[in-house]
Design a protein around this motif. Structure first.
Motif, mmCIF file in Angstrom:
data_model
loop_
_atom_site.group_PDB
_atom_site.id
_atom_site.type_symbol
_atom_site.label_atom_id
_atom_site.label_comp_id
_atom_site.label_asym_id
_atom_site.label_seq_id
_atom_site.Cartn_x
_atom_site.Cartn_y
_atom_site.Cartn_z
ATOM 1 N N LYS A 95 -9.180 0.085 -6.634
ATOM 2 C CA LYS A 95 -8.552 1.348 -7.026
ATOM 3 C C LYS A 95 -7.788 1.898 -5.836
ATOM 4 O O LYS A 95 -8.390 2.311 -4.840
ATOM 5 C CB LYS A 95 -9.607 2.345 -7.503
ATOM 6 N N LEU A 96 -6.462 1.876 -5.962
ATOM 7 C CA LEU A 96 -5.600 2.366 -4.898
ATOM 8 C C LEU A 96 -4.908 3.642 -5.340
ATOM 9 O O LEU A 96 -4.547 3.784 -6.510
ATOM 10 C CB LEU A 96 -4.535 1.332 -4.536
ATOM 11 N N THR A 97 -4.718 4.539 -4.387
ATOM 12 C CA THR A 97 -3.922 5.730 -4.655
ATOM 13 C C THR A 97 -2.856 5.840 -3.586
ATOM 14 O O THR A 97 -3.023 5.346 -2.470
ATOM 15 C CB THR A 97 -4.765 7.019 -4.660
ATOM 16 N N GLY A 98 -1.774 6.501 -3.956
ATOM 17 C CA GLY A 98 -0.682 6.737 -3.025
ATOM 18 C C GLY A 98 0.646 6.711 -3.752
ATOM 19 O O GLY A 98 0.726 6.218 -4.884
ATOM 20 N N PRO A 99 1.665 7.240 -3.124
ATOM 21 C CA PRO A 99 2.992 7.230 -3.750
ATOM 22 C C PRO A 99 3.639 5.854 -3.650
ATOM 23 O O PRO A 99 3.368 5.094 -2.722
ATOM 24 C CB PRO A 99 3.779 8.264 -2.920
ATOM 25 N N ASN A 100 4.445 5.534 -4.618
ATOM 26 C CA ASN A 100 5.263 4.314 -4.590
ATOM 27 C C ASN A 100 4.450 3.031 -4.403
ATOM 28 O O ASN A 100 4.750 2.216 -3.522
ATOM 29 C CB ASN A 100 6.338 4.410 -3.498
ATOM 30 N N LEU A 101 3.426 2.828 -5.214
ATOM 31 C CA LEU A 101 2.639 1.597 -5.150
ATOM 32 C C LEU A 101 3.231 0.598 -6.144
ATOM 33 O O LEU A 101 3.093 0.765 -7.347
ATOM 34 C CB LEU A 101 1.178 1.879 -5.491
ATOM 35 N N PRO A 102 3.909 -0.441 -5.652
ATOM 36 C CA PRO A 102 4.543 -1.408 -6.550
ATOM 37 C C PRO A 102 3.534 -2.416 -7.121
ATOM 38 O O PRO A 102 2.957 -3.209 -6.372
ATOM 39 C CB PRO A 102 5.565 -2.110 -5.652
ATOM 40 N N PRO A 103 3.313 -2.395 -8.438
ATOM 41 C CA PRO A 103 2.312 -3.296 -9.033
ATOM 42 C C PRO A 103 2.545 -4.763 -8.711
ATOM 43 O O PRO A 103 1.586 -5.502 -8.481
ATOM 44 C CB PRO A 103 2.454 -3.046 -10.538
ATOM 45 N N GLU A 104 3.804 -5.197 -8.671
ATOM 46 C CA GLU A 104 4.073 -6.618 -8.413
ATOM 47 C C GLU A 104 3.647 -7.029 -7.009
ATOM 48 O O GLU A 104 3.158 -8.139 -6.797
ATOM 49 C CB GLU A 104 5.552 -6.947 -8.666
ATOM 50 N N LYS A 105 3.780 -6.145 -6.024
ATOM 51 C CA LYS A 105 3.340 -6.463 -4.668
ATOM 52 C C LYS A 105 1.819 -6.435 -4.567
ATOM 53 O O LYS A 105 1.227 -7.270 -3.884
ATOM 54 C CB LYS A 105 3.968 -5.506 -3.655
ATOM 55 N N ILE A 106 1.196 -5.490 -5.244
ATOM 56 C CA ILE A 106 -0.266 -5.425 -5.237
ATOM 57 C C ILE A 106 -0.821 -6.693 -5.889
ATOM 58 O O ILE A 106 -1.756 -7.313 -5.381
ATOM 59 C CB ILE A 106 -0.780 -4.175 -5.990
ATOM 60 N N TYR A 107 -0.226 -7.082 -7.012
ATOM 61 C CA TYR A 107 -0.644 -8.300 -7.709
ATOM 62 C C TYR A 107 -0.515 -9.514 -6.789
ATOM 63 O O TYR A 107 -1.434 -10.326 -6.684
ATOM 64 C CB TYR A 107 0.204 -8.488 -8.974
ATOM 65 N N HIS A 108 0.613 -9.640 -6.114
ATOM 66 C CA HIS A 108 0.838 -10.780 -5.217
ATOM 67 C C HIS A 108 -0.175 -10.769 -4.062
ATOM 68 O O HIS A 108 -0.743 -11.814 -3.710
ATOM 69 C CB HIS A 108 2.268 -10.754 -4.682
ATOM 70 N N ALA A 109 -0.428 -9.596 -3.501
ATOM 71 C CA ALA A 109 -1.392 -9.486 -2.403
ATOM 72 C C ALA A 109 -2.800 -9.838 -2.888
ATOM 73 O O ALA A 109 -3.556 -10.517 -2.185
ATOM 74 C CB ALA A 109 -1.363 -8.073 -1.823
ATOM 75 N N LEU A 110 -3.139 -9.411 -4.088
ATOM 76 C CA LEU A 110 -4.447 -9.735 -4.648
ATOM 77 C C LEU A 110 -4.574 -11.231 -4.911
ATOM 78 O O LEU A 110 -5.615 -11.829 -4.649
ATOM 79 C CB LEU A 110 -4.679 -8.945 -5.935
ATOM 80 N N LYS A 111 -3.517 -11.851 -5.383
ATOM 81 C CA LYS A 111 -3.523 -13.296 -5.630
ATOM 82 C C LYS A 111 -3.767 -14.061 -4.322
ATOM 83 O O LYS A 111 -4.577 -14.985 -4.276
ATOM 84 C CB LYS A 111 -2.197 -13.713 -6.280
ATOM 85 N N LEU A 112 -3.077 -13.652 -3.255
ATOM 86 C CA LEU A 112 -3.292 -14.284 -1.952
ATOM 87 C C LEU A 112 -4.717 -14.061 -1.453
ATOM 88 O O LEU A 112 -5.353 -14.971 -0.917
ATOM 89 C CB LEU A 112 -2.288 -13.743 -0.931
ATOM 90 N N THR A 113 -5.203 -12.847 -1.639
ATOM 91 C CA THR A 113 -6.564 -12.511 -1.220
ATOM 92 C C THR A 113 -7.570 -13.401 -1.934
ATOM 93 O O THR A 113 -8.427 -14.028 -1.311
ATOM 94 C CB THR A 113 -6.863 -11.024 -1.524
ATOM 95 N N ASP A 114 -7.458 -13.459 -3.257
ATOM 96 C CA ASP A 114 -8.406 -14.206 -4.087
ATOM 97 C C ASP A 114 -8.336 -15.708 -3.849
ATOM 98 O O ASP A 114 -9.349 -16.360 -3.640
ATOM 99 C CB ASP A 114 -8.136 -13.888 -5.563
#
Length: 148
Positions: A95-114
């Motif tokens: 669960k992230l909060t903040g302005p201008n959170l791009p879902p595609e970048k979060i998804y990509h970062a999560l994919k790399l993490t996982d």
């Protein structure tokens, strides 16, 4: 090589100590004679999973220049009914909060993490199915299951 020691403190309480001297108290449930003076070892495993993946996710987002105000990681594990009662399924929600959170970048970062960087998730994934989701300012996105 990593090394820790685990020291018995009496009754069912143990303390794990890392190479730098940091300590984590562990205790059994009352049904096993514990006194609730520490984290259960299986809960500690879930915390390690959340901590490892959180560190990797935050590190990758920093490299991507994605700023966030807060990150909360909920980790829930379902254990087998029979001994050794290992985790069969684990669900993680970031669960992230903040302005201008791009879902595609979060998804990509999560994919790399996982799939690449989180050692704990890559080890645990050999024994338990892990599912992921993330929320950006309260809006939920589902991360698809890993294809084996």
């Amino acid at each position: 090589m990593s090394e820790v020691i685990v020291k018995w403190e009496g009754n069912m309480k143990f303390v794990g100590i890392d190479e730098a001297g940091r300590q984590v108290a562990m205790d059994a449930s009352q049904i096993y004679g514990g006194m609730n003076q520490g984290v259960r070892p299986m809960e500690l495993l879930l915390m390690a999973l959340g901590g490892c993946s959180g560190i990797e996710l935050a590190h990758i987002l920093k490299k991507m220049r994605v700023q966030f105000d807060s990150l909360l990681i909920e980790v829930e594990g379902k254990r087998a009914e029979d001994h050794p009662k290992v985790f069969e399924n684990i669900n993680i929600v970031y669960k992230l909060t903040g302005p201008n959170l791009p879902p595609e970048k979060i998804y990509h970062a999560l994919k790399l993490t996982d799939e690449k960087y989180c050692s704990v998730s890559n080890m645990v994934n050999k024994a338990a199915a892990i599912s992921y989701a993330f929320e950006l300012n309260g809006t939920r996105f589902v991360y698809p299951a890993r294809e084996e």
